[in-house]
Scaffold this motif. Sequence first.
Motif, mmCIF file in Angstrom:
data_model
loop_
_atom_site.group_PDB
_atom_site.id
_atom_site.type_symbol
_atom_site.label_atom_id
_atom_site.label_comp_id
_atom_site.label_asym_id
_atom_site.label_seq_id
_atom_site.Cartn_x
_atom_site.Cartn_y
_atom_site.Cartn_z
ATOM 1 N N THR A 127 0.872 -1.170 0.000
ATOM 2 C CA THR A 127 0.000 0.000 0.000
ATOM 3 C C THR A 127 0.913 1.224 0.000
ATOM 4 O OG1 THR A 127 -1.729 -1.139 1.236
ATOM 5 C CG2 THR A 127 -1.766 1.271 1.273
ATOM 6 N N VAL A 128 0.665 2.158 -0.909
ATOM 7 C CA VAL A 128 1.601 3.265 -1.145
ATOM 8 C C VAL A 128 0.975 4.598 -0.779
ATOM 9 C CG1 VAL A 128 3.017 4.443 -2.866
ATOM 10 C CG2 VAL A 128 2.643 1.978 -3.046
ATOM 11 N N LEU A 129 1.692 5.364 0.018
ATOM 12 C CA LEU A 129 1.350 6.777 0.217
ATOM 13 C C LEU A 129 2.290 7.567 -0.677
ATOM 14 C CD1 LEU A 129 -0.068 9.146 1.592
ATOM 15 C CD2 LEU A 129 1.644 9.012 3.428
ATOM 16 N N TYR A 130 1.724 8.142 -1.733
ATOM 17 C CA TYR A 130 2.515 8.851 -2.747
ATOM 18 C C TYR A 130 2.300 10.346 -2.569
ATOM 19 C CZ TYR A 130 3.832 10.564 -7.406
ATOM 20 O OH TYR A 130 4.385 11.263 -8.443
ATOM 21 N N VAL A 131 3.348 11.054 -2.123
ATOM 22 C CA VAL A 131 3.204 12.475 -1.805
ATOM 23 C C VAL A 131 4.312 13.290 -2.469
ATOM 24 C CG1 VAL A 131 1.995 12.166 0.380
ATOM 25 C CG2 VAL A 131 4.491 12.115 0.350
ATOM 26 N N SER A 132 3.947 14.498 -2.883
ATOM 27 C CA SER A 132 4.906 15.437 -3.463
ATOM 28 C C SER A 132 4.266 16.813 -3.481
ATOM 29 C CB SER A 132 5.274 15.008 -4.892
ATOM 30 O OG SER A 132 4.187 15.217 -5.767
ATOM 31 N N GLY A 133 4.885 17.733 -4.199
ATOM 32 C CA GLY A 133 4.313 19.062 -4.326
ATOM 33 C C GLY A 133 3.083 19.079 -5.203
ATOM 34 N N GLY A 134 2.919 18.063 -6.058
ATOM 35 C CA GLY A 134 1.787 18.041 -6.967
ATOM 36 C C GLY A 134 0.878 16.846 -6.787
ATOM 37 N N ASN A 135 1.235 15.912 -5.886
ATOM 38 C CA ASN A 135 0.452 14.682 -5.739
ATOM 39 C C ASN A 135 0.284 14.307 -4.271
ATOM 40 O OD1 ASN A 135 0.487 13.630 -8.740
ATOM 41 N ND2 ASN A 135 2.582 14.213 -8.260
ATOM 42 N N THR A 136 -0.895 13.841 -3.930
ATOM 43 C CA THR A 136 -1.148 13.231 -2.628
ATOM 44 C C THR A 136 -2.182 12.144 -2.853
ATOM 45 O OG1 THR A 136 -0.712 15.311 -1.441
ATOM 46 C CG2 THR A 136 -1.923 13.600 -0.261
ATOM 47 N N GLN A 137 -1.734 10.888 -2.854
ATOM 48 C CA GLN A 137 -2.612 9.766 -3.152
ATOM 49 C C GLN A 137 -2.235 8.545 -2.316
ATOM 50 O OE1 GLN A 137 -1.727 9.535 -7.383
ATOM 51 N NE2 GLN A 137 -3.683 10.480 -7.913
ATOM 52 N N VAL A 138 -3.239 7.758 -1.978
ATOM 53 C CA VAL A 138 -3.026 6.450 -1.371
ATOM 54 C C VAL A 138 -3.380 5.426 -2.438
ATOM 55 C CG1 VAL A 138 -3.616 4.868 0.486
ATOM 56 C CG2 VAL A 138 -3.593 7.332 0.909
ATOM 57 N N ILE A 139 -2.419 4.581 -2.799
ATOM 58 C CA ILE A 139 -2.540 3.709 -3.965
ATOM 59 C C ILE A 139 -2.199 2.270 -3.586
ATOM 60 C CG2 ILE A 139 -1.686 3.295 -6.323
ATOM 61 C CD1 ILE A 139 -0.780 6.236 -6.352
ATOM 62 N N SER A 140 -2.881 1.332 -4.233
ATOM 63 C CA SER A 140 -2.513 -0.072 -4.101
ATOM 64 C C SER A 140 -2.753 -0.766 -5.440
ATOM 65 C CB SER A 140 -3.331 -0.764 -3.008
ATOM 66 O OG SER A 140 -2.811 -2.056 -2.746
ATOM 67 N N GLY A 158 2.643 18.725 -0.434
ATOM 68 C CA GLY A 158 3.881 19.452 -0.684
ATOM 69 C C GLY A 158 3.628 20.893 -1.059
ATOM 70 N N ASN A 159 2.561 21.126 -1.836
ATOM 71 C CA ASN A 159 2.197 22.488 -2.207
ATOM 72 C C ASN A 159 1.793 23.291 -0.984
ATOM 73 O OD1 ASN A 159 -0.330 24.382 -3.326
ATOM 74 N ND2 ASN A 159 1.493 24.388 -4.619
ATOM 75 N N CYS A 160 1.090 22.655 -0.060
ATOM 76 C CA CYS A 160 0.690 23.304 1.196
ATOM 77 C C CYS A 160 1.919 23.735 1.992
ATOM 78 C CB CYS A 160 -0.175 22.344 2.007
ATOM 79 S SG CYS A 160 -0.680 22.963 3.623
ATOM 80 N N LEU A 161 2.883 22.835 2.128
ATOM 81 C CA LEU A 161 4.099 23.152 2.878
ATOM 82 C C LEU A 161 4.933 24.222 2.178
ATOM 83 C CD1 LEU A 161 5.141 19.524 3.902
ATOM 84 C CD2 LEU A 161 4.074 21.254 5.361
ATOM 85 N N ASP A 162 5.062 24.098 0.859
ATOM 86 C CA ASP A 162 5.868 25.054 0.102
ATOM 87 C C ASP A 162 5.311 26.468 0.214
ATOM 88 O OD1 ASP A 162 7.392 22.939 -0.632
ATOM 89 O OD2 ASP A 162 6.780 22.908 -2.735
ATOM 90 N N ARG A 163 3.994 26.588 0.096
ATOM 91 C CA ARG A 163 3.378 27.913 0.139
ATOM 92 C C ARG A 163 3.459 28.522 1.531
ATOM 93 N NH1 ARG A 163 -2.253 27.078 -2.934
ATOM 94 N NH2 ARG A 163 -2.651 29.141 -1.994
ATOM 95 N N PHE A 164 3.393 27.681 2.562
ATOM 96 C CA PHE A 164 3.544 28.230 3.916
ATOM 97 C C PHE A 164 4.981 28.664 4.162
ATOM 98 C CE2 PHE A 164 4.230 27.675 8.547
ATOM 99 C CZ PHE A 164 3.423 28.731 8.950
ATOM 100 N N ALA A 165 5.930 27.950 3.576
ATOM 101 C CA ALA A 165 7.341 28.352 3.715
ATOM 102 C C ALA A 165 7.564 29.747 3.144
ATOM 103 C CB ALA A 165 8.242 27.342 3.015
ATOM 104 N N ARG A 166 6.836 30.098 2.101
ATOM 105 C CA ARG A 166 6.964 31.442 1.533
ATOM 106 C C ARG A 166 6.435 32.493 2.500
ATOM 107 N NH1 ARG A 166 4.147 30.004 -4.207
ATOM 108 N NH2 ARG A 166 5.225 28.017 -4.492
ATOM 109 N N VAL A 167 5.374 32.155 3.236
ATOM 110 C CA VAL A 167 4.824 33.090 4.224
ATOM 111 C C VAL A 167 5.868 33.411 5.288
ATOM 112 C CG1 VAL A 167 3.070 33.403 6.020
ATOM 113 C CG2 VAL A 167 2.457 32.316 3.851
#
Length: 266
Positions: A127-140, A158-167
């Motif tokens: 079971t895969v948790l696939y996360v990045s700046g453009g993807n957040t999915q749980v896949i099997s 990742g987009n959420c974290l990146d945008r908060f880092a800019r703040v």
Amino acid sequence: MVISIGLEGSANKIGVGIVRDGEVLSNPRHTYCAPTGHGFLPRHTAQHHRDNVLKLVKQAIEESGVSISDIDCVSYTKGPGMGAPLVSTAVVARTLSQLWNIPLMPVNHCIAHIEMGRQVTGADNPTVLYVSGGNTQVISYMNQRYMIFGETLDIAVGNCLDRFARVLKLSNDPCPGYNIEQLAKQGKKFIELPYCVKGMDVSFSGLLSHIEGTAVKMLAAGDCTKADLCYSLQETVFAMLVEITERAWHTVGPNKFLLSVASAVT
């Protein structure tokens, strides 16, 4: 034995790898870092890839110890990813394929991350948790195809974290998420934030809007530190991801778990 040279440039990192039957012979990379407070724009990222890809191809061949005549095919990221960087990388891959007269193999970015994780860990049908700046999915993998059991309903983690880092005006070097993590280790105060899980899906946009709107005010009033905010955000989004992954895990049965973290796309 099949030897493949692969080019990956779907986001702000350009990489060239040479693999022989699953063994990585070389894998040089170069990352474009946008100025602090900014995300990386497609045109700037594509120019970065064009400026560095040929040097990386040469470096990969030298480090691998193989010659061009030994290479059986050229692989490249077809998508998903950022359009301009993908095109820049694909043009080079197609050119190499024609120059060397060997097959061209387009690769799905998401599946490649999963398969690389399986190759490295030896996990069988995880079971895969696939996360990045453009993807957040749980896949099997079920019934001879990859099944998405849960995903983000709006923006990726990742987009959420990146945008908060800019703040917070955190550096993009080496990447915003890493710098948030380092600050989070110093956090001592947990601030309750919106927690949005819907079945096996998650939503981060409301959480991001909330913390973007309150962070500056709380810092100015001395109610918390940057480290406290990073700690609270990281713990909240990670708890959401753990919850949906556990649900998917119990749905498909007791099998292995694989965390696949891809390059950020913002």
